[in-house]
Design a protein around this motif. Structure first.
Motif, short mmCIF file in Angstrom:
data_model
loop_
_atom_site.label_atom_id
_atom_site.label_comp_id
_atom_site.label_asym_id
_atom_site.label_seq_id
_atom_site.Cartn_x
_atom_site.Cartn_y
_atom_site.Cartn_z
N THR A 127 -20.19 13.49 -18.19
CA THR A 127 -21.21 13.49 -17.15
C THR A 127 -21.90 12.14 -17.11
O THR A 127 -22.38 11.65 -18.14
CB THR A 127 -22.27 14.59 -17.41
OG1 THR A 127 -21.62 15.86 -17.49
CG2 THR A 127 -23.30 14.62 -16.29
N ASN A 181 -18.72 17.31 -8.93
CA ASN A 181 -17.43 17.16 -9.61
C ASN A 181 -16.62 16.04 -8.97
O ASN A 181 -16.43 16.02 -7.75
CB ASN A 181 -16.65 18.48 -9.55
CG ASN A 181 -15.36 18.42 -10.34
OD1 ASN A 181 -15.23 17.64 -11.28
ND2 ASN A 181 -14.39 19.22 -9.95
N ILE A 211 -9.72 15.75 -18.54
CA ILE A 211 -11.16 15.87 -18.79
C ILE A 211 -11.90 15.84 -17.45
O ILE A 211 -11.70 14.93 -16.64
CB ILE A 211 -11.66 14.71 -19.68
CG1 ILE A 211 -10.89 14.69 -21.00
CG2 ILE A 211 -13.16 14.84 -19.93
CD1 ILE A 211 -11.11 13.43 -21.82
N ARG A 212 -12.75 16.83 -17.22
CA ARG A 212 -13.50 16.89 -15.98
C ARG A 212 -14.56 15.78 -15.95
O ARG A 212 -15.28 15.56 -16.92
CB ARG A 212 -14.17 18.25 -15.83
CG ARG A 212 -14.83 18.49 -14.48
CD ARG A 212 -15.26 19.92 -14.33
NE ARG A 212 -16.24 20.30 -15.34
CZ ARG A 212 -16.57 21.54 -15.62
NH1 ARG A 212 -15.97 22.54 -15.00
NH2 ARG A 212 -17.49 21.80 -16.52
N ILE A 213 -14.66 15.09 -14.83
CA ILE A 213 -15.62 14.01 -14.65
C ILE A 213 -16.63 14.45 -13.59
O ILE A 213 -16.25 14.95 -12.53
CB ILE A 213 -14.95 12.71 -14.19
CG1 ILE A 213 -13.75 12.37 -15.09
CG2 ILE A 213 -15.96 11.57 -14.17
CD1 ILE A 213 -14.10 12.11 -16.52
N GLY A 214 -17.93 14.26 -13.88
CA GLY A 214 -18.94 14.69 -12.92
C GLY A 214 -20.17 13.81 -12.95
O GLY A 214 -20.36 12.97 -13.84
N ARG A 235 -25.42 18.82 -17.72
CA ARG A 235 -24.29 19.34 -16.98
C ARG A 235 -24.12 18.61 -15.66
O ARG A 235 -25.08 18.15 -15.04
CB ARG A 235 -24.47 20.84 -16.70
CG ARG A 235 -24.53 21.68 -17.98
CD ARG A 235 -23.19 21.66 -18.68
NE ARG A 235 -23.25 22.33 -19.97
CZ ARG A 235 -23.09 23.65 -20.13
NH1 ARG A 235 -22.91 24.42 -19.09
NH2 ARG A 235 -23.15 24.18 -21.33
N SER A 236 -22.86 18.53 -15.19
CA SER A 236 -22.57 17.87 -13.92
C SER A 236 -22.93 18.78 -12.75
O SER A 236 -22.71 19.98 -12.80
CB SER A 236 -21.08 17.52 -13.85
OG SER A 236 -20.70 16.69 -14.92
N GLY A 295 -13.48 15.13 -10.26
CA GLY A 295 -12.06 15.31 -10.58
C GLY A 295 -11.82 15.27 -12.08
O GLY A 295 -12.73 15.46 -12.88
N ARG A 296 -10.58 15.02 -12.44
CA ARG A 296 -10.19 15.01 -13.86
C ARG A 296 -9.42 13.73 -14.20
O ARG A 296 -8.64 13.24 -13.39
CB ARG A 296 -9.34 16.23 -14.20
CG ARG A 296 -10.12 17.54 -14.17
CD ARG A 296 -9.26 18.73 -14.55
NE ARG A 296 -10.03 19.96 -14.57
CZ ARG A 296 -10.68 20.41 -15.63
NH1 ARG A 296 -10.62 19.73 -16.78
NH2 ARG A 296 -11.37 21.51 -15.58
N ARG A 326 -14.97 19.11 -22.95
CA ARG A 326 -15.16 19.87 -21.72
C ARG A 326 -15.26 18.95 -20.51
O ARG A 326 -14.58 19.13 -19.52
CB ARG A 326 -16.41 20.74 -21.80
CG ARG A 326 -16.62 21.58 -20.53
CD ARG A 326 -18.03 22.10 -20.44
NE ARG A 326 -18.31 22.98 -21.55
CZ ARG A 326 -19.52 23.40 -21.87
NH1 ARG A 326 -20.56 22.98 -21.16
NH2 ARG A 326 -19.72 24.21 -22.88
N GLU A 327 -16.17 17.97 -20.58
CA GLU A 327 -16.37 17.09 -19.44
C GLU A 327 -17.13 15.84 -19.85
O GLU A 327 -17.70 15.76 -20.94
CB GLU A 327 -17.12 17.81 -18.31
CG GLU A 327 -18.56 18.16 -18.64
CD GLU A 327 -19.28 18.81 -17.47
OE1 GLU A 327 -18.82 18.69 -16.32
OE2 GLU A 327 -20.33 19.45 -17.72
#
Length: 372
Positions: free
Chosen positions: A85, A6, A13-16, A2-3, A8-9, A82-83
């Protein structure tokens, strides 16, 4: 994976970043600084340090593009993402559902190495344009070209869950029509590749390679663990096949008043019972849920002055399932929303709670009965 940070998107898609990313970022900057200083000491320390930092940043941008390629193809095929990472060993796309066909799996896996290879070839072409002088920018672009080609080659190794392992799974799936068998076979190959990496890393370490050998062994250990977990997931899927939420949920949910302060709740309800989920009542009706996760968000000094209604997850904020919901769907929902409990509602009335603890107990019982 998990990130923690964060960024941004991109394309929704969330980028972390995972904290481990900073370790590899530091190592890359340190290594590049030494490399550039050895080959071009006339550039000066400040230029070399800035160049190493910019090169490392662009390398992680290329890693992000690699993962975005996976995620965009997945989204175009209707699979939620979801994201993404970025962590010590690269990046991971958290795609919430498995591909539904071998063809989909193949293209989702293949597009990542293809993207890295295209970036690498483009960078090398730029660095070798006729009349291009030797400069810090040329050195940076050249390094990015070679490292992206190496990244594409590494990911094509047929060790699940590397992209090459997923391509192998897709090919076996296409040939046999059996997704479980293909996953088992690809996972076994992935474990073998992991063991080979560990062996090579240890030999190189004792042969004088130092940290480089340990790093290869660490990558092998990571692959071994990831492939093993993928293999276990097959058994998990089989164990819960045909099981509904009603078979696993608990219906004797303890209730507490929304007026109760947090100090009393922890000392008289949470700690003595060991329960991890409580239904909060307001005027005799269900108002929400409170778990240790909500308790941890409040400073201990404020517990005597905080009512449960102020920290609970209200009914309108909660994801719910019905008793008839397949357990696999409920688990996907837990993962998607990162929750440990799901209220079970029937005809507008709370009839139970499904928790990860319920699931673990259920699986343990099944394993014990199968071993008897």
């Amino acid at each position: 994976m998990r990130s923690q940070i964060n960024l941004g998107r991109v394309f929704g898609i969330r980028i972390g970043l995972h904290y481990s990313w900073f370790i590899i970022a530091f190592l890359i900057v340190f290594s590049l600084s030494a490399q550039f200083h050895t080959s071009n000491p006339e550039w000066g320390d400040s230029v070399i340090l800035a160049l190493a930092g910019a090169t490392a940043t662009l390398f992680f941008v290329s890693l992000l593009l690699h993962e975005l390629a996976h995620s965009v193809v997945a989204k175009s095929r209707g699979l939620p993402v979801r994201e993404i990472t970025l962590f010590a060993l690269g990046g991971v796309s958290q795609i919430e559902k498995e591909p539904t066909s071998a063809k989909m799996e193949f293209w989702m896996a293949f597009v990542g190495p293809l993207t890295s290879a295209c970036i690498g070839l483009f960078c090398l072409a730029l660095s070798r344009l006729p009349g291009t002088p030797s400069s810090p920018i040329t050195a940076m672009v050249s390094w990015l070209g070679y490292i992206n080609l190496a990244l594409a080659g590494f990911n094509m190794i047929p060790g699940y869950p590397l992209d090459g392992g997923r391509i192998l799974r897709a090919l076996i799936w296409w040939k046999t029509g059996d997704v479980e068998r293909s996953t088992r076979m690809a996972s076994r190959v992935g474990q073998a590749v992991g063991l080979i990496f560990i062996g090579i890393g240890i030999l190189q370490f004792f042969g004088g390679a130092g940290i480089g050998g340990l790093w290869i062994a660490f990558i092998g250990w990571f692959l071994l663990q990831a492939a093993g977990e993928s293999y276990l997931q097959i058994g998990l899927k089989r164990a819960i096949e045909g099981v509904s939420v009603s078979d696993v949920m608990t219906s004797d949910c303890p209730t507490v008043s929304g007026n109760m302060n947090l100090q009393h709740f922890v000392e008289e309800e949470l700690l003595p019972t060991g329960r991890r989920c409580f239904v909060v009542l307001e005027n005799g009706a269900v108002a929400g849920l409170v778990t240790p996760q909500e308790v941890k968000q409040v400073e201990r000094s404020k517990w005597p002055f905080t009512a449960l209604r102020d920290i609970m997850r209200s009914v309108d904020q909660m994801q719910t399932v019905t008793p008839e919901t397949p357990l696999t769907s409920a688990l996907e929902m837990m993962s998607r929303h990162d929750v440990n409990q799901l209220p079970v509602v029937s005809n507008g009335r709370l009839v139970g709670v499904l928790s990860r603890a319920n699931l673990l107990s259920f699986l343990q019982t099944r394993v014990e009965l199968q071993a008897a």
